[in-house]
Design a protein around this motif. Structure first.
Motif, PDB file in Angstrom:
ATOM      1  N   VAL A  33      12.892 -97.261   2.681  1.00 58.96           N
ATOM      2  CA  VAL A  33      11.768 -98.140   2.318  1.00 58.96           C
ATOM      3  C   VAL A  33      11.532 -99.216   3.370  1.00 58.96           C
ATOM      4  O   VAL A  33      10.644-100.062   3.203  1.00 58.96           O
ATOM      5  CB  VAL A  33      12.004 -98.820   0.949  1.00 58.96           C
ATOM      6  N   TYR A  34      12.276 -99.189   4.472  1.00 53.96           N
ATOM      7  CA  TYR A  34      12.251-100.314   5.407  1.00 53.96           C
ATOM      8  C   TYR A  34      11.523-100.022   6.712  1.00 53.96           C
ATOM      9  O   TYR A  34      11.593 -98.924   7.266  1.00 53.96           O
ATOM     10  CB  TYR A  34      13.680-100.762   5.734  1.00 53.96           C
ATOM     11  N   LEU A  35      10.853-101.082   7.203  1.00 56.12           N
ATOM     12  CA  LEU A  35      10.293-101.137   8.539  1.00 56.12           C
ATOM     13  C   LEU A  35      11.165-102.103   9.332  1.00 56.12           C
ATOM     14  O   LEU A  35      11.438-103.216   8.873  1.00 56.12           O
ATOM     15  CB  LEU A  35       8.857-101.673   8.514  1.00 56.12           C
ATOM     16  N   PHE A  36      11.607-101.709  10.518  1.00 60.53           N
ATOM     17  CA  PHE A  36      12.455-102.564  11.345  1.00 60.53           C
ATOM     18  C   PHE A  36      11.666-103.033  12.562  1.00 60.53           C
ATOM     19  O   PHE A  36      11.197-102.218  13.354  1.00 60.53           O
ATOM     20  CB  PHE A  36      13.708-101.808  11.795  1.00 60.53           C
ATOM     21  N   ARG A  37      11.518-104.335  12.674  1.00 61.27           N
ATOM     22  CA  ARG A  37      10.881-104.894  13.862  1.00 61.27           C
ATOM     23  C   ARG A  37      11.808-104.760  15.065  1.00 61.27           C
ATOM     24  O   ARG A  37      13.010-104.542  14.926  1.00 61.27           O
ATOM     25  CB  ARG A  37      10.528-106.366  13.646  1.00 61.27           C
ATOM     26  N   GLU A  38      11.238-104.931  16.264  1.00 63.56           N
ATOM     27  CA  GLU A  38      12.022-104.793  17.491  1.00 63.56           C
ATOM     28  C   GLU A  38      13.169-105.796  17.539  1.00 63.56           C
ATOM     29  O   GLU A  38      14.224-105.534  18.134  1.00 63.56           O
ATOM     30  CB  GLU A  38      11.107-104.964  18.710  1.00 63.56           C
ATOM     31  N   ASP A  39      12.984-106.959  16.891  1.00 63.22           N
ATOM     32  CA  ASP A  39      14.036-107.970  16.903  1.00 63.22           C
ATOM     33  C   ASP A  39      15.100-107.728  15.830  1.00 63.22           C
ATOM     34  O   ASP A  39      16.015-108.538  15.656  1.00 63.22           O
ATOM     35  CB  ASP A  39      13.447-109.373  16.746  1.00 63.22           C
ATOM     36  N   GLY A  40      14.985-106.612  15.098  1.00 65.87           N
ATOM     37  CA  GLY A  40      15.966-106.269  14.089  1.00 65.87           C
ATOM     38  C   GLY A  40      15.604-106.703  12.679  1.00 65.87           C
ATOM     39  O   GLY A  40      16.244-106.265  11.713  1.00 65.87           O
ATOM     40  N   THR A  41      14.604-107.568  12.534  1.00 61.73           N
ATOM     41  CA  THR A  41      14.166-107.986  11.205  1.00 61.73           C
ATOM     42  C   THR A  41      13.660-106.786  10.427  1.00 61.73           C
ATOM     43  O   THR A  41      12.906-105.965  10.963  1.00 61.73           O
ATOM     44  CB  THR A  41      13.028-109.024  11.317  1.00 61.73           C
ATOM     45  N   LYS A  42      14.075-106.676   9.168  1.00 60.79           N
ATOM     46  CA  LYS A  42      13.589-105.555   8.363  1.00 60.79           C
ATOM     47  C   LYS A  42      12.690-106.054   7.242  1.00 60.79           C
ATOM     48  O   LYS A  42      12.883-107.141   6.692  1.00 60.79           O
ATOM     49  CB  LYS A  42      14.745-104.716   7.811  1.00 60.79           C
ATOM     50  N   MET A  43      11.679-105.236   6.935  1.00 61.48           N
ATOM     51  CA  MET A  43      10.719-105.554   5.891  1.00 61.48           C
ATOM     52  C   MET A  43      10.565-104.339   4.973  1.00 61.48           C
ATOM     53  O   MET A  43      10.523-103.205   5.454  1.00 61.48           O
ATOM     54  CB  MET A  43       9.355-105.915   6.503  1.00 61.48           C
ATOM     55  N   ILE A  44      10.466-104.577   3.685  1.00 61.93           N
ATOM     56  CA  ILE A  44      10.187-103.496   2.744  1.00 61.93           C
ATOM     57  C   ILE A  44       8.745-103.048   2.935  1.00 61.93           C
ATOM     58  O   ILE A  44       7.822-103.875   2.938  1.00 61.93           O
ATOM     59  CB  ILE A  44      10.389-103.969   1.294  1.00 61.93           C
ATOM     60  N   ASP A  45       8.550-101.770   3.100  1.00 66.74           N
ATOM     61  CA  ASP A  45       7.188-101.236   3.248  1.00 66.74           C
ATOM     62  C   ASP A  45       6.581-101.072   1.858  1.00 66.74           C
ATOM     63  O   ASP A  45       6.558 -99.979   1.285  1.00 66.74           O
ATOM     64  CB  ASP A  45       7.215 -99.902   3.993  1.00 66.74           C
TER      65      ASP A  45
END
Length: 428
Positions: A33-45
């Motif tokens: 369920v996760y999107l990972f930004r280049e800086d490692g931060t993850k967000m629930i899609d």
């Protein structure tokens, strides 16, 4: 120039002003369920990447199926040739759809599947000597895609394509069904909205090829939920006037509403159904327009003798393999129980938003949660907050909404609903 700087200078994103695209997140990878930004931060899609990744990102079964197909045959034309992935996917689809919908035309995208459905309707009517039936009826608040003919049946005033209404074909727009899902059905045609359809068909039925609409749930046109009784009445009226009925289930198909298809709530079979998005579990673009033998064979009797459409990537084997795996997960899994749990949890956790001063309505159906605001929502605020909240939301118009993957955990559902309520409250 950094990647984001190049993006801002050269890449054009959907529904975006190129001179001021707003905040942008560089996604490096996805998982579940996760999107990972280049800086490692993850967000629930929470959007399921525009409603399609129902099993989550990079599902092992779908990835494996695509990898195997990629090594064997990524693509072959479908004109005069066929292949097992197209056949197996078709067998699964026919077994899932209501009886009678058994002629499958594979397409590139959901919008194209609508174009195909509209062409089918016109060619079918012409084959039966009804050459004047080239127009379409639909309901206000609808959305059917961004391609040219599909735009003509999107709401011309409040929809996303109102800008083009002077250039598009003139279609017939009816009031949206007036009885909301959850309210008691009203038999009176004026009060439920069916009288307007009945009157239109009496006056213009000899000009209308088909009625096209999104059953039960209107998606990008406003996240409006309405009673299935309206669909049953509409089908009866259309049949009486030789008007086909097209159901656009691109957003709702494959379990999103809690049932396999939204039409399952109504217990009727349309003449044509449009499917896409979740067909491949969101792993590759693909869609299908499915119709009955009556329509398919009727088109065969037309002057042309063949249906005049044929996309280059029609029945792409790689997409078919993804579709087989995605539908296999629906056949073998417990998605219905999971969606019911998501619905119950969102119903409870979004309820407090009803008491907020700026909120007009809160509604939930299956894995769809909506907070409708009285005023337009600025999507940029949600985009900026996403790294902090850990939830990717993309509000539009008056709606703060989510359509999470079915695999989302209860804890992550709570994070999504909390972010939605906070946005509705105006926190931060």
């Amino acid at each position: 120039m950094t990647p984001l700087e190049f993006d801002a200078s050269h890449l054009w994103h959907p529904y975006t002003n190129v001179a001021d695209p707003g905040p942008m997140h560089l996604i490096d990878r996805t998982e579940g369920v996760y999107l990972f930004r280049e800086d490692g931060t993850k967000m629930i899609d929470a959007m399921s990447s525009w409603w399609c990744t129902i099993h989550g990102h990079r599902h092992p079964a779908i990835v494996s199926a695509m990898q195997q197909q990629l090594e064997q045959m990524p693509h072959v034309m479908f004109g005069g040739l066929t292949h097992n992935p197209a056949i197996e996917l078709g067998q699964k689809m026919v077994s899932m759809l209501p009886e009678g919908l058994d002629r499958i035309f594979y397409c590139d995208s959901g919008s194209v599947s609508v174009e195909v459905a509209m062409k089918m309707a016109v060619q079918y009517q012409m084959a039966h000597g009804r050459a004047g039936k080239v127009e379409f009826a639909t309901i206000r608040g609808g959305y059917h895609g961004d391609t040219w003919k599909a735009m003509s049946v999107c709401d011309p005033v409040n929809g996303m394509h109102g800008l083009f209404r002077g250039a598009l074909s003139i279609q017939h727009f009816l009031p949206r069904p007036l009885v909301r899902l959850g309210d008691d059905w009203i038999d009176d045609g004026v009060q439920n909205g069916l009288a307007a359809l009945e009157q239109l068909l009496k006056e213009k039925g000899d000009q209308i090829a088909a009625l096209i609409l999104e059953p039960i749930v209107q998606g990008a046109g406003g996240m409006y939920f309405y009673r299935p009784d309206w669909l049953r009445g509409a089908k009866s009226l259309c049949d009486a006037h030789d008007v086909l009925i097209i159901f656009d289930e691109i957003a709702t198909g494959f379990g999103r509403t809690g049932r396999l298809f939204a039409i399952d709530y109504a217990g009727i079979t349309p003449d044509i159904i449009c499917l896409g998005k979740a067909l491949t579990g969101g792993h590759i673009s693909f869609a299908a327009t499915v119709t009955s033998r009556k329509v398919a064979y009727g088109i065969g009797d037309s002057e042309a003798g063949v249906f005049m459409h044929g996309p280059t990537y029609m029945a792409n084997p790689l997409a078919c393999a993804a579709g087989i795996a995605s539908l296999g997960l629906l056949e073998d899994g417990d998605w219905q129980a999971r969606v019911a749990e998501i619905e119950a949890q969102m119903t409870t956790e979004l309820a407090p938003a009803r008491d907020l001063p700026g909120v007009a309505d809160v509604r939930v159906l299956g894995a769809i949660g909506v907070i409708e605001m009285k005023d337009t929502v600025d999507p940029g605020i949600a985009h900026q907050r996403a790294p902090e909240t850990g939830v990717w939301l993309r509000p539009f118009a008056h709606n703060i909404y989510c359509m999470p993957p079915y695999i989302i955990s209860p804890d992550d559902v709570s994070r999504v609903t909390a972010a939605m309520v906070a946005l509705a409250r105006g926190d931060g």
